[in-house]
Design a protein around this motif. Sequence first.
Motif, PDB file in Angstrom:
ATOM      1  N   ARG A  54      14.159   1.178  15.877  1.00 30.49           N
ATOM      2  CA  ARG A  54      15.509   0.909  15.009  1.00 30.49           C
ATOM      3  C   ARG A  54      16.189   2.297  14.763  1.00 30.49           C
ATOM      4  O   ARG A  54      17.210   2.435  14.943  1.00 30.49           O
ATOM      5  CB  ARG A  54      15.144   0.078  13.795  1.00 30.49           C
ATOM      6  CG  ARG A  54      16.230   0.222  12.766  1.00 30.49           C
ATOM      7  CD  ARG A  54      17.244  -0.653  13.243  1.00 30.49           C
ATOM      8  NE  ARG A  54      16.958  -1.890  13.101  1.00 30.49           N
ATOM      9  CZ  ARG A  54      17.722  -2.939  13.457  1.00 30.49           C
ATOM     10  NH1 ARG A  54      18.787  -2.953  13.711  1.00 30.49           N
ATOM     11  NH2 ARG A  54      17.279  -4.295  13.352  1.00 30.49           N
ATOM     12  N   GLN A  99       8.343  -9.582  20.487  1.00 31.03           N
ATOM     13  CA  GLN A  99       9.722  -9.895  20.229  1.00 31.03           C
ATOM     14  C   GLN A  99      10.107  -8.553  19.183  1.00 31.03           C
ATOM     15  O   GLN A  99       9.532  -8.291  18.120  1.00 31.03           O
ATOM     16  CB  GLN A  99       9.962 -11.098  19.778  1.00 31.03           C
ATOM     17  CG  GLN A  99      11.635 -11.241  19.858  1.00 31.03           C
ATOM     18  CD  GLN A  99      11.872 -12.731  19.519  1.00 31.03           C
ATOM     19  OE1 GLN A  99      11.027 -13.416  19.302  1.00 31.03           O
ATOM     20  NE2 GLN A  99      13.177 -13.331  19.576  1.00 31.03           N
ATOM     21  N   TYR A 100      11.314  -8.229  19.406  1.00 28.12           N
ATOM     22  CA  TYR A 100      11.764  -6.963  18.661  1.00 28.12           C
ATOM     23  C   TYR A 100      12.841  -8.038  17.521  1.00 28.12           C
ATOM     24  O   TYR A 100      13.701  -8.314  18.067  1.00 28.12           O
ATOM     25  CB  TYR A 100      12.669  -6.044  19.587  1.00 28.12           C
ATOM     26  CG  TYR A 100      13.608  -5.203  18.548  1.00 28.12           C
ATOM     27  CD1 TYR A 100      12.842  -4.200  17.841  1.00 28.12           C
ATOM     28  CD2 TYR A 100      14.765  -5.217  18.429  1.00 28.12           C
ATOM     29  CE1 TYR A 100      13.542  -3.401  16.933  1.00 28.12           C
ATOM     30  CE2 TYR A 100      15.524  -4.296  17.681  1.00 28.12           C
ATOM     31  CZ  TYR A 100      14.955  -3.354  16.941  1.00 28.12           C
ATOM     32  OH  TYR A 100      15.463  -2.613  16.011  1.00 28.12           O
ATOM     33  N   GLU A 101      12.331  -7.909  16.459  1.00 30.37           N
ATOM     34  CA  GLU A 101      12.727  -8.475  15.289  1.00 30.37           C
ATOM     35  C   GLU A 101      13.656  -9.801  15.747  1.00 30.37           C
ATOM     36  O   GLU A 101      12.626 -10.636  16.212  1.00 30.37           O
ATOM     37  CB  GLU A 101      14.210  -7.593  14.738  1.00 30.37           C
ATOM     38  CG  GLU A 101      13.585  -6.265  14.206  1.00 30.37           C
ATOM     39  CD  GLU A 101      14.889  -5.384  13.494  1.00 30.37           C
ATOM     40  OE1 GLU A 101      15.792  -5.751  13.735  1.00 30.37           O
ATOM     41  OE2 GLU A 101      14.350  -4.371  12.986  1.00 30.37           O
ATOM     42  N   ASP A 102      14.816 -10.154  15.398  1.00 24.83           N
ATOM     43  CA  ASP A 102      15.463 -11.535  15.850  1.00 24.83           C
ATOM     44  C   ASP A 102      16.070 -11.595  17.236  1.00 24.83           C
ATOM     45  O   ASP A 102      16.843 -12.518  17.575  1.00 24.83           O
ATOM     46  CB  ASP A 102      16.312 -11.891  14.623  1.00 24.83           C
ATOM     47  CG  ASP A 102      15.693 -12.026  13.325  1.00 24.83           C
ATOM     48  OD1 ASP A 102      14.326 -12.311  13.249  1.00 24.83           O
ATOM     49  OD2 ASP A 102      16.366 -11.885  12.199  1.00 24.83           O
ATOM     50  N   GLU A 103      15.779 -10.377  17.836  1.00 28.29           N
ATOM     51  CA  GLU A 103      16.537 -10.328  19.228  1.00 28.29           C
ATOM     52  C   GLU A 103      15.643 -10.833  20.329  1.00 28.29           C
ATOM     53  O   GLU A 103      14.439 -11.232  20.198  1.00 28.29           O
ATOM     54  CB  GLU A 103      16.717  -8.935  19.619  1.00 28.29           C
ATOM     55  CG  GLU A 103      17.959  -8.316  18.436  1.00 28.29           C
ATOM     56  CD  GLU A 103      18.262  -6.792  19.053  1.00 28.29           C
ATOM     57  OE1 GLU A 103      17.892  -6.596  20.088  1.00 28.29           O
ATOM     58  OE2 GLU A 103      18.863  -6.179  18.132  1.00 28.29           O
ATOM     59  N   GLU A 104      16.338 -11.337  21.606  1.00 29.00           N
ATOM     60  CA  GLU A 104      15.627 -11.914  22.753  1.00 29.00           C
ATOM     61  C   GLU A 104      14.872 -10.690  23.509  1.00 29.00           C
ATOM     62  O   GLU A 104      13.784 -11.169  24.070  1.00 29.00           O
ATOM     63  CB  GLU A 104      16.663 -12.409  23.632  1.00 29.00           C
ATOM     64  CG  GLU A 104      17.741 -11.475  24.176  1.00 29.00           C
ATOM     65  CD  GLU A 104      18.740 -12.209  25.122  1.00 29.00           C
ATOM     66  OE1 GLU A 104      18.313 -13.236  25.590  1.00 29.00           O
ATOM     67  OE2 GLU A 104      19.561 -11.574  25.516  1.00 29.00           O
ATOM     68  N   TRP A 105      14.952  -9.456  23.130  1.00 30.93           N
ATOM     69  CA  TRP A 105      14.320  -8.472  23.894  1.00 30.93           C
ATOM     70  C   TRP A 105      12.935  -8.268  23.310  1.00 30.93           C
ATOM     71  O   TRP A 105      12.674  -8.442  21.927  1.00 30.93           O
ATOM     72  CB  TRP A 105      15.208  -7.211  23.971  1.00 30.93           C
ATOM     73  CG  TRP A 105      16.536  -7.454  24.372  1.00 30.93           C
ATOM     74  CD1 TRP A 105      17.571  -7.407  23.608  1.00 30.93           C
ATOM     75  CD2 TRP A 105      16.799  -7.689  25.777  1.00 30.93           C
ATOM     76  NE1 TRP A 105      18.640  -7.677  24.559  1.00 30.93           N
ATOM     77  CE2 TRP A 105      18.111  -7.686  25.689  1.00 30.93           C
ATOM     78  CE3 TRP A 105      16.258  -7.541  27.148  1.00 30.93           C
ATOM     79  CZ2 TRP A 105      19.047  -7.918  26.986  1.00 30.93           C
ATOM     80  CZ3 TRP A 105      16.938  -8.036  28.266  1.00 30.93           C
ATOM     81  CH2 TRP A 105      18.271  -7.874  28.005  1.00 30.93           C
ATOM     82  N   THR A 138      23.787   1.439  11.106  1.00 31.73           N
ATOM     83  CA  THR A 138      22.913   0.201  11.758  1.00 31.73           C
ATOM     84  C   THR A 138      21.347   0.385  10.939  1.00 31.73           C
ATOM     85  O   THR A 138      20.745  -0.818  11.145  1.00 31.73           O
ATOM     86  CB  THR A 138      22.995  -0.139  13.154  1.00 31.73           C
ATOM     87  OG1 THR A 138      22.289   1.357  13.655  1.00 31.73           O
ATOM     88  CG2 THR A 138      24.257  -0.162  13.656  1.00 31.73           C
ATOM     89  N   ASN A 197       8.739  -1.198  15.179  1.00 30.13           N
ATOM     90  CA  ASN A 197      10.259  -1.604  14.813  1.00 30.13           C
ATOM     91  C   ASN A 197      10.926  -0.541  14.088  1.00 30.13           C
ATOM     92  O   ASN A 197      12.101  -0.447  14.320  1.00 30.13           O
ATOM     93  CB  ASN A 197      10.048  -2.761  13.870  1.00 30.13           C
ATOM     94  CG  ASN A 197       9.804  -4.192  14.413  1.00 30.13           C
ATOM     95  OD1 ASN A 197      10.764  -4.765  15.044  1.00 30.13           O
ATOM     96  ND2 ASN A 197       8.675  -4.395  14.566  1.00 30.13           N
ATOM     97  N   LYS A 250      13.584  -3.343  24.793  1.00 33.99           N
ATOM     98  CA  LYS A 250      14.652  -2.497  23.970  1.00 33.99           C
ATOM     99  C   LYS A 250      14.777  -1.194  24.020  1.00 33.99           C
ATOM    100  O   LYS A 250      15.662  -0.432  24.330  1.00 33.99           O
ATOM    101  CB  LYS A 250      14.319  -2.994  22.295  1.00 33.99           C
ATOM    102  CG  LYS A 250      15.404  -2.325  21.517  1.00 33.99           C
ATOM    103  CD  LYS A 250      16.777  -2.932  21.485  1.00 33.99           C
ATOM    104  CE  LYS A 250      17.616  -2.351  20.550  1.00 33.99           C
ATOM    105  NZ  LYS A 250      19.170  -3.016  20.664  1.00 33.99           N
TER     106      LYS A 250
END
Length: 1580
Positions: free
Chosen positions: A261, A400-406, A270, A257, A411
């Motif tokens: 990021r 899953q990457y953090e709270d995203e759909e990817w 970000t 992550n 990602k």
Amino acid sequence: MDDNDSIDMSDNDEFILDVDLTAANVQDVINLALADEGNHSPLSPSASATTTTTTTTSLVDLPPPSEEAMKFDGNQFGFELLKNADEKNFVDILYEHWRKFVPQCFIFHTSLIKGMVEQRSEEILFRPLNIFLYGTNDVEQAIENVRALNKRPTVCGHLFKSEEPTYFCRDCCVDPTCVLCTECFLQSEHRKHRYKMNVSAGGGYCDCGDSEAWKQHVHCNLHAPNDQDETSNDDILQRLPPELCLRAKKLFRILLNFIVRLLCTEDYQTVPNALKNDFWDGDHKKYVTMLFNDEVHTYEQVINVLSRAIQCTKAEGHEFASLVDREGRTAIRIGSFEQCRDAQETIRLRTAELPLKCVIYPSSFISLQSFAQKLLTYLQEIIGISDGFRRIFCECEMSQYEDEEWMMTEKVLLGEKMLWKSARSALHQIFINSFFMDAEWKKIFAGSYMKNYSTVWRNFVIDPDEYVSFTDLSVQIFTVPTLARYLISTHNAFQTIVDSFLEYCLPKLDHGKLVFSRTAHVPAQHEFRRAQSILYDLKYLLGVIPDQFTNELRENFLNGFRSFLRLLTYMHGMDKVARQVGQHIEFDPEWETAFNLVIKIQSTLALILDWCATLAEIQRTTTISHLIKDQKNISPIVKTTVNELKIDCFAYDVAKDPVTVHIPVVRLFVALHVFIQRYTNTKTTFEQLCENWKIYPCFIYEEALRIQVLCAQHVAGLWKRNGYSLSNQIYYYSNVKCRKEMFDRDILALQVGASLTHADTYLIQLLHKFNLLEWVRSPENGHSTEADSKIKEKVRIMEEFLHLLIIIIGERYEPGVGQVTREQKLTREVIHQLCISPMAHSELVRGLQDCGQLELGSGDLENVLKEVADFKRGNTTKGNYELKLNRLVEYNPFYYHYSKADQCKSEEYVTKRRKANDEPMHKTLLIPLPPAFTETFRPILNLFDSDIFLTLLKACLCRSLDVKSQLWSEAILSQALHLIMLGFYEQERWPNLQFYLKCQKFQFDQYFTQLKNDCSSRNLCKDLATYVINLYNRFNQSTDVTMDENSTMSSAQDSLDSTKRAQRKRKDLAAQKRAKIIAQMTALQKNFIEQNIELCPEIRDQISNTSEPNSAAVNESMNSSMSPQTPQTDEAMIKLTCIFCQESSEVKLNSDALVLSAYVQNSRVLSRNRTRRIENWDSFDPTFMSSDLHWGVHVSSCGHAIHASCWTRYYNSIASHDQRRTLRMRSTANYDIERNEFLCPLCQTLSNTVIPVLPSLRSLSRDRKFAQMPFTEWLDGLEKALNGSIESRYEMDTHEQQIFFNPCPFSVSDEKAKDANDHLFLSFLEFKIFPIVFENVYSILLNMFTNERIPIILWTSCAYTIQSIEQLLRVDSKSIFSPLSFPQSELLQTLTKVAAVYGLLHNSDESKKHCLKLLSALLLSQTNIQKPSLADIDLFHLLVSLCFTLPILFASNETSSSLNNVPTGNLNDLYLMRLILMAHSIQILCSSGFIIATGSSEDRPRSVENKHKNPDDRKAQIMQKLIDRIHENSHSTSSKERFLSIEEIREKLRRSLLPLLRCAALFYHHLTGVEWPAESGLYH
């Protein structure tokens, strides 16, 4: 897999290892191979490139670490992490630690060139992570314990670095991307096989242990599986401690992550706040300006802009450029935000058109990114320790990457455009080391990659850095057969890939067709060029043909096939060209992109056809119908009538309408036609399709036929104004790079059409398209009234048409067309390649079509080479394969893959080999017996039974036998005989054919006999005709046919004899009349000599001594060059050196012929009437040159001599070179070979002809006896000869009396005809360039002169050239005795001699008629003859022409070509000069205003008044009478006019005669070779 650019390190054409490679000597081999490549630096100064050189760091001048960092204890923090492992704020603890210490551990060197360096990073950042992972501070021991749990690896997976050697086994690989590393290769069986050694560009990995990469010997000794490993099925995760697995999963997820990021972002804001330190925002001096790499700007541009932006030196700028090229980015300025922005703005302004990417970041953000990139290396080391760690890591990557759909992997794939080169490379490597080392996870990753395929390629296309990309993973995925079939079945990969490329085709469409332009937006062109790389993925995806199809695989393949058809539809008809007829195109259109596209899809097309061959459903789907639905409105139809046959033809003229060489839809259709013949009746299926879509059946080959017509017209020179763009398209159309899916498919289309269409219909449609219907409408008419250039074009097109027919009928070495296998096809291609010349293995492979497949090492090529060739080593290590002698019989001179140059080379080579073997008829190259057609293509043989086909062959034979035929060539006859030969081959194979009976019907046997007996001009076809007659006689079993032939020939002979008898009778009557006149002339001559012998006692001695009398009426200086008393001294031996071979040759009859290069051209430089033009050259009579010289032919030369044989070789070489030049890209030549132009080999002077160098004319002629006669007798004899030669005939058509000249010659010598010297001379002139020297150049130059006019133009050009040189001397105030320049002197000496003897080679009757016509302008005749006024004739041209023709007029028919008839300055020339001088005097005196005074007596010079105080009364009286006569006939009535005195008129006349006298002196000086007088008063 490794598919990056590589260096081929194998140069052994035999593929035999001299020594075995071992670990001890492998590095020496690698170093030697790299040395052969030269010291090539990957950093070109003109463009950026990749490199892997690391940055060296130094601790000198580094900022000192903080006290906290120096005292930090990594072990303690590691145990704190273990203690807080279950806490919710565990991530916050790590982030806080990284926020504080990462900017201190990763810092920029004070010299930014050295980049970012690390300080205590291992202790502060990485040791705590190891302690947390393994649960102990004894990390080394823990690693060993984990390694012990692993099984022996059966897969290598070694990741290749740049320039690392790789090994490719030709015998065992599945595809060319399967490679081994050095260690695996040395420990495998492949080292004993045929292998190829390459150097990797980095990015691939070793395929050892991959069962889908190798046919056999999958594992090396290092990775061979144990029996225990095969029986043990326990999971590696079960062997790892559970706590270790949990910690590893937690740690991998956090690190991934963090990496995603930090790396996959361009906005540093970000980043989580927990990672931002105090120097993230605000006013501080820790901002950094980062410069990013692109592939647009060169090193020099980057260095220049950096020197302005940051004031660095050139050396420092080069270091920065190297660093940004190597890493993808680099820091160029550290300081306050304003300082960094100034540098950024300067760079943007200096690169305004295409600005360099330059971004300002906080230095802490760059430190975190460097740490994240370092973590990737750390993770690679971790997953390399245990297979369990690898599986956990793969699971975390797919989470899953953090709270995203990817997912995290997706990602990364989607965020590629935000990554720089080194970061991409690190992520690329970790993907390979993780997913690709496990078959299960590799399949999962492949699905994810396919899901995001389009986006990944979009990022690549717009990415400025093209050398490192995630698209490189395609080759690792699609080359695995099981994965490829899985992706097609479940993810519709075939259609997805095609649709991804079609996305970039849509902006290029215009009316549904791809359009490319050189003026298009440069970035758009760049993007489309990169997008074409998508097509390579199709080659990988379809590389392995499945044995069986599932329903999903079948359906999705057909979906992809339909999408691919959309692409072919876009390509069909692109880059159309229309023939330029007005002016040459100004700019060559863009054509390269279209051909690059063809090259990229042709391997995919071949694979698609292989898939279709195993897919029976392909013929039952509507897919094929879509191939032809757009062909309905291809062109309108016109009815064509030939011999009562009315045939539908497309109304399309290639010479007028647009045409294209890109027709992939039709080519795919005909290819499928071959494959579906195993499943259905192709003829029935085709007829149903045509009926359903309401289209004409000939559509299948119409467009292919247009391309063949285009190529034929281009060869004939009709498309010259279209420039090199079209020439290059036609060249690559049949080149080995494109011909498989272009030229070969078009030939297949024509063969398919021949098999599906009625023979007569098919041939008429072909002839209609080639515009050759007249050959079958009037086969015996080989005459044409068109210009020679048009005739040559028609003949050349006919040659190309017959060649095409031979290919359609005879080329059968294609599986499905002929009864052959792929091995037989390859054998034939190898044989014909080796017929060009012996070749090395690499050269041979490059000339073969399937060279990519041959690299796989199936062994087919090596087996073929062993069968047909012998390997011979030369003096060097390189060896060549030479064709075996017994294989020469398989050579086909019309092999369709030969270019014109290859065909010439092969014929020469095969003839040489056969001659060395003493074979009979070694010069006659015959087509070998072709294999039989398959059942589907057997209807092609119906062409032999076609009446149109037989009529066409009859036309070729008739026109070849007609000596007056213009529409004929040697090639046409040869090709026609070969077509007949093929017909007899098939007649013998298939007795049901009617070809032999049709040959009897068309009476071919008569033509064969005539060819065999009358081959004077067709020696090359004599043996061929004999061979065809022998084939014909095999079927001739009755004698009736022979008897009929004899009777027919005898009747024809009788008719011919009666015609000859009538002609002979008319000639006898004319001869009797001439003999009577000759007798009268001879009696007059003898009577005069007998009556006046006492007046000239020296005549008897002169006659006895065979000398000519001198005339006392002419002064000594005039007699010097024309007196028979001139001493006949021995001619000085003249030696000239050939500028080509540098050999000296004496100019004489029995030596090698020498020639001068010259340039002949129309000229108006001497014209006195610029407005006068010749309107109609066909009706123009060049006999008399007008006095205003309004036209002329000028000859110039550089004067350099060359052997005639040397010149022939030189001209043939540049002619053949020019034929190839028009098929290649190069600068425009400064000569036109079509107009016979060439450059002098020495001085490069433009020339268009050569002039033979002849010895002295006096040395050629023998002594002769001449009768003595005065000028009046000579003149009287000419008048009688003129009047005696005039015939008056009454024309019934015009009812007018026409005057004709029937020459009545007389002779001043009774000697017999030519002696041996004459024969030697004539044989000397028979050199083949002599008759064409002027015929070709004048025909091209003046475009309408017939052969009868050429001697006239030659004599005219001689006179005109002398006049121009004399005029130049006069302008420069030079005497004629002044030495001329070397080119002028050599030209006049050569040109006058050639003009003098050329009449001997011409028709003597025509020369005599021409002489009489010239004399009619000077002498009185009894009949009113149409002739120009004497005032309108240039008398010097008349002098030159009469000088060359009078000797022929004086000769009998038997001696007209004797050497005695060349002018040598004898009595004829002396009297002729006097006659011309008299005529010119009258011409001048009669000119307007000549005798009228224009000024006062004071204005006239005193020398004129006093020069003639005592004039000759008799001459003055004659002059006065002449002046009075002129005055009486004058139209002037002015009483104020005052006439000049006799003395003034004589002086003015003398000055006016000088131009003629000067020209005559130059003419006779160079003609006779008599030297100028030592002293003369004519210098001024």
